[in-house]
Design a protein around this motif. Structure first.
Motif, PDB file in Angstrom:
ATOM      1  N   ARG A 244       1.279  -1.105   0.097  1.00 61.99           N
ATOM      2  CA  ARG A 244      -0.038   0.008   0.129  1.00 61.99           C
ATOM      3  C   ARG A 244       0.807   0.862  -0.076  1.00 61.99           C
ATOM      4  NH1 ARG A 244      -5.053   1.476   4.782  1.00 61.99           N
ATOM      5  NH2 ARG A 244      -5.404   3.762   3.699  1.00 61.99           N
ATOM      6  N   ARG A 245       0.989   2.228  -1.162  1.00 60.69           N
ATOM      7  CA  ARG A 245       1.818   3.269  -1.610  1.00 60.69           C
ATOM      8  C   ARG A 245       0.843   4.152  -0.628  1.00 60.69           C
ATOM      9  NH1 ARG A 245       4.442   2.128  -6.775  1.00 60.69           N
ATOM     10  NH2 ARG A 245       5.404   4.107  -5.812  1.00 60.69           N
ATOM     11  N   ASP A 246      -0.108   4.790  -0.620  1.00 56.01           N
ATOM     12  CA  ASP A 246      -0.481   6.277  -0.093  1.00 56.01           C
ATOM     13  C   ASP A 246      -0.346   6.835   1.470  1.00 56.01           C
ATOM     14  OD1 ASP A 246      -2.338   3.431   0.760  1.00 56.01           O
ATOM     15  OD2 ASP A 246      -3.454   5.890   1.011  1.00 56.01           O
ATOM     16  N   CYS A 250       6.523  12.214   4.366  1.00 54.33           N
ATOM     17  CA  CYS A 250       6.221  13.452   3.866  1.00 54.33           C
ATOM     18  C   CYS A 250       7.264  14.128   4.848  1.00 54.33           C
ATOM     19  CB  CYS A 250       5.052  13.199   5.159  1.00 54.33           C
ATOM     20  SG  CYS A 250       4.834  12.702   7.157  1.00 54.33           S
ATOM     21  N   TYR A 251       7.376  15.025   4.024  1.00 52.51           N
ATOM     22  CA  TYR A 251       8.438  15.987   4.904  1.00 52.51           C
ATOM     23  C   TYR A 251       7.564  17.613   5.408  1.00 52.51           C
ATOM     24  CZ  TYR A 251       6.375  18.882   0.210  1.00 52.51           C
ATOM     25  OH  TYR A 251       6.180  19.744  -0.192  1.00 52.51           O
ATOM     26  N   LEU A 257       7.381  22.000  11.834  1.00 53.81           N
ATOM     27  CA  LEU A 257       5.951  22.234  12.439  1.00 53.81           C
ATOM     28  C   LEU A 257       4.848  22.180  11.376  1.00 53.81           C
ATOM     29  CD1 LEU A 257       7.141  26.401  13.148  1.00 53.81           C
ATOM     30  CD2 LEU A 257       6.488  24.733  14.698  1.00 53.81           C
ATOM     31  N   ASN A 258       4.771  22.736   9.853  1.00 53.82           N
ATOM     32  CA  ASN A 258       3.730  22.406   8.939  1.00 53.82           C
ATOM     33  C   ASN A 258       4.419  21.091   8.478  1.00 53.82           C
ATOM     34  OD1 ASN A 258       1.740  24.571   9.082  1.00 53.82           O
ATOM     35  ND2 ASN A 258       3.667  25.319   9.119  1.00 53.82           N
ATOM     36  N   TRP A 259       3.099  19.730   8.047  1.00 51.30           N
ATOM     37  CA  TRP A 259       3.734  18.903   7.248  1.00 51.30           C
ATOM     38  C   TRP A 259       3.065  18.645   6.655  1.00 51.30           C
ATOM     39  CZ3 TRP A 259       8.033  14.992   8.244  1.00 51.30           C
ATOM     40  CH2 TRP A 259       8.258  15.551   9.504  1.00 51.30           C
ATOM     41  N   HIS A 260       3.807  18.279   4.848  1.00 45.28           N
ATOM     42  CA  HIS A 260       3.472  18.148   3.974  1.00 45.28           C
ATOM     43  C   HIS A 260       3.573  16.867   3.256  1.00 45.28           C
ATOM     44  CE1 HIS A 260       3.400  22.424   3.115  1.00 45.28           C
ATOM     45  NE2 HIS A 260       4.761  22.109   3.876  1.00 45.28           N
ATOM     46  N   LEU A 261       1.756  15.761   2.970  1.00 43.73           N
ATOM     47  CA  LEU A 261       2.685  14.346   1.970  1.00 43.73           C
ATOM     48  C   LEU A 261       3.281  14.375   0.721  1.00 43.73           C
ATOM     49  CD1 LEU A 261      -1.059  13.394   1.833  1.00 43.73           C
ATOM     50  CD2 LEU A 261       1.119  12.313   2.958  1.00 43.73           C
ATOM     51  N   ALA A 262       3.970  14.146   0.698  1.00 47.48           N
ATOM     52  CA  ALA A 262       4.821  13.596  -0.457  1.00 47.48           C
ATOM     53  C   ALA A 262       4.072  13.508  -1.985  1.00 47.48           C
ATOM     54  CB  ALA A 262       6.062  12.609  -0.823  1.00 47.48           C
ATOM     55  N   TYR A 263       4.615  13.811  -3.116  1.00 44.83           N
ATOM     56  CA  TYR A 263       4.260  14.500  -4.086  1.00 44.83           C
ATOM     57  C   TYR A 263       3.832  12.435  -4.590  1.00 44.83           C
ATOM     58  CZ  TYR A 263       4.833  19.411  -3.885  1.00 44.83           C
ATOM     59  OH  TYR A 263       4.916  20.554  -3.449  1.00 44.83           O
ATOM     60  N   SER A 264       4.399  12.207  -5.232  1.00 42.83           N
ATOM     61  CA  SER A 264       5.036  10.797  -4.721  1.00 42.83           C
ATOM     62  C   SER A 264       5.865   9.974  -3.807  1.00 42.83           C
ATOM     63  CB  SER A 264       6.148  10.609  -6.667  1.00 42.83           C
ATOM     64  OG  SER A 264       6.954  10.753  -6.343  1.00 42.83           O
ATOM     65  N   PHE A 265       5.032   8.836  -3.778  1.00 41.98           N
ATOM     66  CA  PHE A 265       4.974   8.309  -2.754  1.00 41.98           C
ATOM     67  C   PHE A 265       5.989   6.668  -2.813  1.00 41.98           C
ATOM     68  CE2 PHE A 265       0.742   9.579  -1.844  1.00 41.98           C
ATOM     69  CZ  PHE A 265       1.193  10.405  -0.575  1.00 41.98           C
ATOM     70  N   SER A 292      15.244   9.539  -3.293  1.00 40.28           N
ATOM     71  CA  SER A 292      14.615  11.122  -3.258  1.00 40.28           C
ATOM     72  C   SER A 292      15.460  12.113  -3.686  1.00 40.28           C
ATOM     73  CB  SER A 292      13.504  11.538  -1.994  1.00 40.28           C
ATOM     74  OG  SER A 292      13.229  12.647  -2.355  1.00 40.28           O
ATOM     75  N   THR A 293      15.489  12.502  -4.438  1.00 41.27           N
ATOM     76  CA  THR A 293      16.659  13.959  -4.650  1.00 41.27           C
ATOM     77  C   THR A 293      16.240  15.478  -4.644  1.00 41.27           C
ATOM     78  OG1 THR A 293      15.710  14.029  -7.401  1.00 41.27           O
ATOM     79  CG2 THR A 293      17.409  12.412  -6.765  1.00 41.27           C
ATOM     80  N   ASP A 294      15.219  15.670  -4.051  1.00 43.41           N
ATOM     81  CA  ASP A 294      13.964  16.165  -3.817  1.00 43.41           C
ATOM     82  C   ASP A 294      13.730  17.334  -2.376  1.00 43.41           C
ATOM     83  OD1 ASP A 294      11.959  15.243  -3.969  1.00 43.41           O
ATOM     84  OD2 ASP A 294      10.932  16.287  -5.525  1.00 43.41           O
ATOM     85  N   GLY A 295      14.535  16.535  -1.644  1.00 39.99           N
ATOM     86  CA  GLY A 295      14.687  16.476   0.061  1.00 39.99           C
ATOM     87  C   GLY A 295      13.130  16.020   0.442  1.00 39.99           C
ATOM     88  N   GLY A 296      12.304  14.684   0.090  1.00 41.08           N
ATOM     89  CA  GLY A 296      11.603  14.495   0.386  1.00 41.08           C
ATOM     90  C   GLY A 296       9.895  14.292  -0.950  1.00 41.08           C
ATOM     91  N   LYS A 297      10.076  15.402  -1.384  1.00 42.68           N
ATOM     92  CA  LYS A 297       9.323  16.006  -1.964  1.00 42.68           C
ATOM     93  C   LYS A 297       8.181  14.240  -2.784  1.00 42.68           C
ATOM     94  CE  LYS A 297      10.028  20.459  -1.974  1.00 42.68           C
ATOM     95  NZ  LYS A 297      10.909  20.444  -1.239  1.00 42.68           N
ATOM     96  N   LYS A 298       9.809  13.690  -4.152  1.00 40.18           N
ATOM     97  CA  LYS A 298       9.385  13.019  -5.054  1.00 40.18           C
ATOM     98  C   LYS A 298       9.920  11.842  -4.827  1.00 40.18           C
ATOM     99  CE  LYS A 298       9.822  14.951  -8.023  1.00 40.18           C
ATOM    100  NZ  LYS A 298       9.745  16.564  -8.148  1.00 40.18           N
ATOM    101  N   TRP A 299       9.576  10.590  -4.982  1.00 40.18           N
ATOM    102  CA  TRP A 299      10.140   9.112  -4.757  1.00 40.18           C
ATOM    103  C   TRP A 299      10.242   8.819  -5.751  1.00 40.18           C
ATOM    104  CZ3 TRP A 299      13.273   8.503   0.366  1.00 40.18           C
ATOM    105  CH2 TRP A 299      12.936   9.562   0.773  1.00 40.18           C
ATOM    106  N   THR A 300      11.252   7.967  -6.262  1.00 37.84           N
ATOM    107  CA  THR A 300      11.191   6.291  -7.501  1.00 37.84           C
ATOM    108  C   THR A 300      11.420   5.416  -6.071  1.00 37.84           C
ATOM    109  OG1 THR A 300      11.767   8.648  -8.731  1.00 37.84           O
ATOM    110  CG2 THR A 300      12.616   6.502  -9.546  1.00 37.84           C
ATOM    111  N   GLN A 301      11.086   4.115  -6.796  1.00 40.00           N
ATOM    112  CA  GLN A 301      11.902   2.984  -6.721  1.00 40.00           C
ATOM    113  C   GLN A 301      13.182   2.871  -7.280  1.00 40.00           C
ATOM    114  OE1 GLN A 301       9.154   0.111  -6.382  1.00 40.00           O
ATOM    115  NE2 GLN A 301      10.337  -1.851  -5.472  1.00 40.00           N
TER     116      GLN A 301
END
Length: 333
Positions: A244-246, A250-251, A257-265, A292-301
């Motif tokens: 399950r990927r969803d 997050c980062y 203080l504030n958290w955001h889900l990754a754009y791609s998991f 991830s090459t952008d600080g955890g925003k997008k991930w690639t297997q």
């Protein structure tokens, strides 16, 4: 004609460039041992330690090419879920389960000294982290609605309880990779079960903030956190449904203080995350290893093998991974 060819060459270069950073792959160093490895500490490009179930540890002094395995006498039933190493000679090892013990060696594992022991089944240790060779923390599951927290100021020779944060009903931490606690920057704990939270200690005390990752069941939550300058990156998921990927990463870019889900998991459940350099990160779990090459925003297997833990050398570039079946791997470019 020449101009058209030049255009297509430049276009091809720009198409290929974004994927160059994903040329990494995991190379197996060893496997097929009857132990589950969850503890990993990489000192430099030569020295690394692992710890596992059934009272085993192993150390390498040649970058993982060969490993010296040993079972600690008297602790054959201990599940050593975390280890912190400082050299080829000095390391501290922590068990999860009963008895809860913390041992230390200064001779490469030939002998171990018991510096902490609790036979009470209420004591279940989850993780250990150091910000210097002398100072570190160990945390455990809540007792009387407070997370257990202990501190050493003498390199693990002694441990004293300190005031831990409050815990909600059915909230706990996961002893999956020894990375649900970090003391880099401000002491930080991440949780799962009934509530996915990050708990950060600042000048006013412990501050709780919800994280947008899977939670609600005792097998769901946040499993690992890492600090990268002002950013924090957390991963987790559902270890019983590891594909399950969803909501598995997050980062935060403002100190938590504030958290955001990754754009791609990532590829699914992840039990460990670490910084490679700058904004490049690695995470791993039974669902595979991701970059991830952008600080955890997008991930690639980059690999589909199951691992439990990954770490980069404290002083060097070596990146090791470890998991069930005594599996140990190395990240290669």
């Amino acid at each position: 004609m020449i101009r058209n060819k030049l255009y297509h060459i430049i276009k091809l270069i720009f198409l290929v460039l974004p994927f160059r950073s994903f040329a990494q792959h995991v190379e197996l160093l060893q496997q097929n041992k009857p132990v589950s490895i969850r503890g990993l500490s990489v000192v430099d490009d030569k020295v690394g330690w692992v710890s596992s179930a059934k009272g085993y540890f192993a150390v390498t002094t040649n970058g993982g090419k060969s490993w010296y395995w040993q079972q600690i006498i008297g602790f054959e039933k201990s599940d050593f879920r975390d280890i912190e190493a400082f050299s080829a000679k000095e390391a501290i090892i922590m068990s999860s389960g009963t008895p809860a013990v913390i041992l230390k060696t200064v001779d490469g594992g030939i002998t171990w000294k018991v510096n902490y022991r609790k036979d009470d089944s209420l004591y279940f240790l989850d993780a250990m982290d150091f910000d210097s060779p002398k100072h570190g923390l160990v945390m455990g599951d809540p007792i009387n609605n407070k997370f257990l927290l202990m501190e050493t100021k003498d390199g693990g020779d002694s441990w004293k309880p300190i005031n831990g944060p409050d815990a909600l009903k059915d909230q706990a931490a996961f002893a999956a990779s020894g990375t649900c606690l970090t003391v880099t920057g401000l002491p930080t704990i991440i949780t799962g079960g009934s509530s996915a939270e990050i708990i950060i200690k600042n000048y006013s005390g412990w501050v709780h903030r919800p994280l947008p990752l899977l939670h609600g069941q005792n097998h769901q939550g946040v499993f690992s956190v890492v600090t990268n300058k002002k950013s924090l990156i957390a991963v987790g998921g559902d270890y019983k449904n590891d594909k399950r990927r969803d909501s598995t990463a997050c980062y935060s870019v403002d100190g938590g203080l504030n958290w955001h889900l990754a754009y791609s998991f990532p590829s699914g459940y992840q039990s460990c995350v670490d910084v490679i350099k700058d904004n490049i990160l690695i995470s791993t779990g039974t669902a595979g290893t991701n970059i991830s090459t952008d600080g955890g925003k997008k991930w690639t297997q980059i690999d589909g093998q199951s691992f439990n833990v990954c770490h980069k050398a404290k002083h060097g570039k070596l990146i090791l991974l470890a998991g069930d079946g005594g599996k140990i791997g190395v990240l290669k470019n």
